[in-house]
Design a protein around this motif. Structure first.
Motif, PDB file in Angstrom:
ATOM      1  N   HIS A 116       0.842  -1.207   0.000  1.00 49.41           N
ATOM      2  CA  HIS A 116       0.000   0.000   0.000  1.00 49.41           C
ATOM      3  C   HIS A 116       0.877   1.256   0.000  1.00 49.41           C
ATOM      4  CE1 HIS A 116      -3.051   2.548   2.571  1.00 49.41           C
ATOM      5  NE2 HIS A 116      -2.747   3.129   1.437  1.00 49.41           N
ATOM      6  N   ARG A 117       1.871   1.266   0.893  1.00 51.10           N
ATOM      7  CA  ARG A 117       2.739   2.453   0.991  1.00 51.10           C
ATOM      8  C   ARG A 117       3.579   2.653  -0.266  1.00 51.10           C
ATOM      9  NH1 ARG A 117       4.862   2.938   7.225  1.00 51.10           N
ATOM     10  NH2 ARG A 117       2.877   2.404   8.174  1.00 51.10           N
ATOM     11  N   ASP A 129       2.403   2.275  -3.105  1.00 52.43           N
ATOM     12  CA  ASP A 129       1.387   2.574  -4.138  1.00 52.43           C
ATOM     13  C   ASP A 129       1.152   1.410  -5.090  1.00 52.43           C
ATOM     14  OD1 ASP A 129       0.989   5.079  -3.070  1.00 52.43           O
ATOM     15  OD2 ASP A 129       2.405   6.067  -4.415  1.00 52.43           O
ATOM     16  N   ASP A 171      -7.388   0.208   5.601  1.00 53.05           N
ATOM     17  CA  ASP A 171      -6.562   1.410   5.405  1.00 53.05           C
ATOM     18  C   ASP A 171      -6.384   1.708   3.915  1.00 53.05           C
ATOM     19  OD1 ASP A 171      -6.331   1.531   8.139  1.00 53.05           O
ATOM     20  OD2 ASP A 171      -4.257   0.840   8.218  1.00 53.05           O
ATOM     21  N   LEU A 172      -6.170   0.646   3.142  1.00 51.54           N
ATOM     22  CA  LEU A 172      -6.000   0.804   1.692  1.00 51.54           C
ATOM     23  C   LEU A 172      -7.276   1.360   1.062  1.00 51.54           C
ATOM     24  CD1 LEU A 172      -4.396   0.208  -0.981  1.00 51.54           C
ATOM     25  CD2 LEU A 172      -5.426  -2.054  -0.941  1.00 51.54           C
ATOM     26  N   GLN A 173      -8.421   0.795   1.452  1.00 48.80           N
ATOM     27  CA  GLN A 173      -9.703   1.252   0.887  1.00 48.80           C
ATOM     28  C   GLN A 173     -10.003   2.695   1.305  1.00 48.80           C
ATOM     29  OE1 GLN A 173     -11.186  -0.490  -1.349  1.00 48.80           O
ATOM     30  NE2 GLN A 173     -10.190  -2.461  -1.046  1.00 48.80           N
ATOM     31  N   ASP A 206      -7.880   4.998   2.010  1.00 52.04           N
ATOM     32  CA  ASP A 206      -6.965   5.857   1.260  1.00 52.04           C
ATOM     33  C   ASP A 206      -7.480   6.140  -0.144  1.00 52.04           C
ATOM     34  OD1 ASP A 206      -4.662   7.339   1.299  1.00 52.04           O
ATOM     35  OD2 ASP A 206      -3.394   5.732   0.510  1.00 52.04           O
ATOM     36  N   GLN A 207      -8.250   5.202  -0.676  1.00 51.86           N
ATOM     37  CA  GLN A 207      -8.804   5.374  -2.031  1.00 51.86           C
ATOM     38  C   GLN A 207     -10.246   5.885  -1.983  1.00 51.86           C
ATOM     39  OE1 GLN A 207      -7.703   1.232  -3.241  1.00 51.86           O
ATOM     40  NE2 GLN A 207      -6.630   2.262  -4.895  1.00 51.86           N
ATOM     41  N   SER A 208     -10.645   6.380  -0.813  1.00 55.38           N
ATOM     42  CA  SER A 208     -11.998   6.921  -0.590  1.00 55.38           C
ATOM     43  C   SER A 208     -13.101   5.890  -0.836  1.00 55.38           C
ATOM     44  CB  SER A 208     -12.241   8.171  -1.452  1.00 55.38           C
ATOM     45  OG  SER A 208     -11.305   9.159  -1.112  1.00 55.38           O
ATOM     46  N   ARG A 232     -10.335   4.233  13.800  1.00 54.32           N
ATOM     47  CA  ARG A 232     -10.392   4.099  12.333  1.00 54.32           C
ATOM     48  C   ARG A 232     -11.835   4.177  11.835  1.00 54.32           C
ATOM     49  NH1 ARG A 232      -5.412   1.114  13.028  1.00 54.32           N
ATOM     50  NH2 ARG A 232      -4.110   1.269  11.157  1.00 54.32           N
TER      51      ARG A 232
END
Length: 240
Positions: free
Chosen positions: A126-127, A129, A157-159, A161-163, A188
């Motif tokens: 994820h970090r 990208d 967290d990944l989801q 980050d992608q709204s 969270r």
């Protein structure tokens, strides 16, 4: 120069290591460090002592040194997945995603690799990208584990980050169902509620978090920010 150690030396080294463990349990990090270093001086190839030193260093916030010691432990204990897994986690905390990924991918090869290490792999991807690879890593973990709260959090967290707030919320709530005592889960979920225009519900969750952990700086700040949004300024000032 290499010298033969007497049985007395080995025994002394064990005593230093045991004392270090007791001191660490009592929160006496500096003394624990001195003891475990004495043990390592006598017997520098005992991998578990390098791992113990790493834990002492981590407890006092010296993460760079902790990682160096844990990597040393991983070299000396090639059959043990734990130093590798810990090296991956420490690398991630130091924001070295590439290094975390390398350690995690080696650790995953072990048959007794725990679910947490798969989560580190997802977070590292994820970090970097590499979102599709992170999702793939999640689905691979799913084939191995019935319950995987750490992976669910990493995926959430990944989801987020992608709204993709609905998906993120599902991940966090499922993680909470599987591991209710997992730290920072409510925070969270609250951040998702805030992002989707439900500040009152977010505030309730942060308040619940504070009841359990009154010293959480993050929760206090989050409460303060939401109270400002709700025009409850005196209460916000209290939190800040």
């Amino acid at each position: 120069p290499f010298r033969d150690h007497s049985m007395g030396d080995w025994h002394q080294a064990e005593e230093h290591a045991e004392r270090a463990e007791l001191l660490l349990a009592r929160g006496r990090g500096a003394e624990a460090e001195a003891e475990i270093r004495r043990a390592i001086e006598i017997d520098p190839v005992r991998g578990e002592w390098h791992a113990a030193l790493a834990m002492v260093l981590e407890s006092v916030g010296r993460l760079e040194e902790a990682l160096a010691s844990m990597r040393q432990a991983a070299v000396l204990l090639p059959e043990d997945v734990r130093p590798l897994a810990s090296s991956a986690e420490l690398s991630l905390r130091l924001d070295r995603a590439e290094e975390a990924l390398q350690h995690a991918e080696r650790a995953i090869e072990f048959p007794d690799a725990e679910e947490q290490i798969h989560a580190v792999r997802i977070a590292a991807l994820h970090r970097l990208d590499r979102f599709e690879d992170a999702e793939l890593a999640y689905f691979l973990a799913q084939q191995t584990f019935e319950e995987m709260p750490s992976c669910l959090v990493a995926m959430g967290d990944l989801q987020a980050d992608q709204s993709e707030f609905d998906r993120a919320s599902w991940c966090y709530r499922e993680a909470m169902r599987q591991a209710p005592s997992m730290p920072r889960l409510r925070a969270r979920i609250a951040s998702i509620l805030t992002a989707t225009g439900k500040p009152e519900r977010a505030l309730q969750l942060h308040m619940a978090e504070l009841r359990e952990n009154p010293a959480s700086i993050e929760s206090l700040l989050a409460c303060g920010r939401i109270l400002v949004r709700l025009n409850r300024h005196p209460e916000a000032v209290d939190r800040f």
